[in-house]
Design an enzyme around this catalytic site. Sequence first.
Site, PDB file in Angstrom:
ATOM      1  N   HIS A  83      10.757   7.207  18.558  1.00  0.00           N
ATOM      2  CA  HIS A  83      11.857   6.969  17.619  1.00  0.00           C
ATOM      3  C   HIS A  83      13.179   7.389  18.247  1.00  0.00           C
ATOM      4  O   HIS A  83      14.057   6.591  18.448  1.00  0.00           O
ATOM      5  CB  HIS A  83      11.630   7.681  16.277  1.00  0.00           C
ATOM      6  CG  HIS A  83      12.661   7.360  15.237  1.00  0.00           C
ATOM      7  ND1 HIS A  83      13.822   8.090  15.093  1.00  0.00           N
ATOM      8  CD2 HIS A  83      12.720   6.393  14.302  1.00  0.00           C
ATOM      9  CE1 HIS A  83      14.556   7.579  14.117  1.00  0.00           C
ATOM     10  NE2 HIS A  83      13.902   6.548  13.610  1.00  0.00           N
TER      11      HIS A  83
ATOM     12  N   ASP B 116      14.920   3.895  17.974  1.00  0.00           N
ATOM     13  CA  ASP B 116      15.825   3.491  16.893  1.00  0.00           C
ATOM     14  C   ASP B 116      17.244   3.883  17.283  1.00  0.00           C
ATOM     15  O   ASP B 116      17.537   5.068  17.476  1.00  0.00           O
ATOM     16  CB  ASP B 116      15.423   4.184  15.590  1.00  0.00           C
ATOM     17  CG  ASP B 116      16.130   3.599  14.373  1.00  0.00           C
ATOM     18  OD1 ASP B 116      17.090   2.828  14.549  1.00  0.00           O
ATOM     19  OD2 ASP B 116      15.727   3.931  13.240  1.00  0.00           O
TER      20      ASP B 116
ATOM     21  N   THR C 190      10.356   6.851   5.715  1.00  0.00           N
ATOM     22  CA  THR C 190      11.392   7.815   6.060  1.00  0.00           C
ATOM     23  C   THR C 190      10.807   9.199   6.238  1.00  0.00           C
ATOM     24  O   THR C 190       9.784   9.542   5.623  1.00  0.00           O
ATOM     25  CB  THR C 190      12.484   7.844   4.961  1.00  0.00           C
ATOM     26  OG1 THR C 190      13.440   8.868   5.254  1.00  0.00           O
ATOM     27  CG2 THR C 190      11.880   8.130   3.591  1.00  0.00           C
TER      28      THR C 190
ATOM     29  N   LYS D 241      10.331  -0.664   5.024  1.00  0.00           N
ATOM     30  CA  LYS D 241      10.733   0.703   4.694  1.00  0.00           C
ATOM     31  C   LYS D 241      10.264   0.997   3.271  1.00  0.00           C
ATOM     32  O   LYS D 241      10.961   0.745   2.291  1.00  0.00           O
ATOM     33  CB  LYS D 241      12.235   0.870   4.852  1.00  0.00           C
ATOM     34  CG  LYS D 241      12.693   2.318   4.935  1.00  0.00           C
ATOM     35  CD  LYS D 241      14.178   2.412   5.198  1.00  0.00           C
ATOM     36  CE  LYS D 241      14.539   2.182   6.642  1.00  0.00           C
ATOM     37  NZ  LYS D 241      14.190   3.336   7.500  1.00  0.00           N
TER      38      LYS D 241
ATOM     39  N   ASP E  90      15.779  -3.352  10.763  1.00  0.00           N
ATOM     40  CA  ASP E  90      15.803  -2.195   9.866  1.00  0.00           C
ATOM     41  C   ASP E  90      16.966  -2.346   8.893  1.00  0.00           C
ATOM     42  O   ASP E  90      16.776  -2.659   7.727  1.00  0.00           O
ATOM     43  CB  ASP E  90      15.927  -0.905  10.666  1.00  0.00           C
ATOM     44  CG  ASP E  90      15.924   0.332   9.765  1.00  0.00           C
ATOM     45  OD1 ASP E  90      15.669   0.197   8.554  1.00  0.00           O
ATOM     46  OD2 ASP E  90      16.173   1.451  10.265  1.00  0.00           O
TER      47      ASP E  90
END
Length: 427
Positions: free
Chosen positions: A194, A236, A360, A331, A307
């Site tokens: 990530h 990300d 998350t 998500k 995203d």
Amino acid sequence: MQITDIRTTPGYSGFFFDDQRAIKQGATQDGVTYEGDPVTDGFEEIRQAGETLIVDLELADGTVVRGDCAAVQYSGAGGRDPLFRADEYAPVVEGPVTDALEGRDATRFLENAAILETLQVGGTQLHTAIRYGVSQALLAAAATATNTTRTDVLADALGTEPATEPVPVFGQSGDDRYTNAEKMFVKGVPVLPHGLINSREKIGENGKALLEYVEWLQTRAQELGQTDYAPRFHIDVYGMIGELFGAPYDRAEVVDYFRTLEDAASPFPIQIEGPMDAGSRAKQIQAMAELREGLQSAGATVDIVADEWCNTLEDVRAFVDAGAADVVQIKTPDLGSLHRSGQAVRYCEGTDTRAYLGGTCNETETSARACAHVALATDAAQVLAKPGMGFDEGYMIVENEMRRTVARRAREVRVACPDADEVTADD
């Protein structure tokens, strides 16, 4: 078995609510917090303690099952629902939501979850966090009432054949991107790390800092991983590549940069999440599709992950239909009821877009376990380790929930069909 009552308790989630716009505009960190004023509606500080609303659903036999209302770390950004405050929404769950569900048959998960999606209070659809948390309790209620797994309840509702082994888990490092990545290498995590590249400082001038990080990942994966270890790197960047190369940016220049990342990661595949934030769904889809086309034309194998502006089931469909991503993050708190996440994964079937069941760090162990069942029921391409940013805890929760479920289902198959071929599973 009937639903007899729903009660709530405000609690904490696994991380924080952060004002993403303020951070991207240059807010400086002061220890664990940020200096400066928030710019997103609802925030009192740039970083606030994460909250959850614990939902206890009681069945007619006195059994109590649970779900946790949770919202994403960057609430209010990229078209998402506003900041979720537990005290504010508790009366909604104990009032209109309970009124709508009390007395209903707990075994009818899909019908009950659909009620959440259509229920309105004051002419407004329920906050995604409410739909998310209450649907977790409804799923647990259906599994309890039918004496089966949550995976099987979802598979029946969605018309799927569940995975027979755990779905690949995606570990997230938080800002401790070196130490936590090393933990992932030692544990053989299949997708990582990530990276949380959410500022110009972290991506570096001309992208140099990110490139150096990918080079380090490639080296340490081979040094710390087992001989047959073949991870997929997933970074990300929170739109920072788009900001780094200007808006509108030079696509050729961005493609060249992606190829340097690809070379640095080799022989391991790499995918980049949120390369830009174009400011709206339509513009984001256009920018992502153009970048993907440019990468393919250049022969680059870097995958891009949607995203920002890909929040709802309708958003997922739009990105997939436009061919705007190699992977879409589903998500989970942003889609509302759990079955909507399952439907989003299913929409990717038969396309060249893979489904990443995400979420998350700002969730809870209860919601993370529920999502593990969505991943198994739909055989998603990957599932996020959550909650928190410490990695170990979230990985344990999600991986072990899947292993327990796969082992239970395998045992039940052996009992029901003793003459069938032996089904193996990690126990």
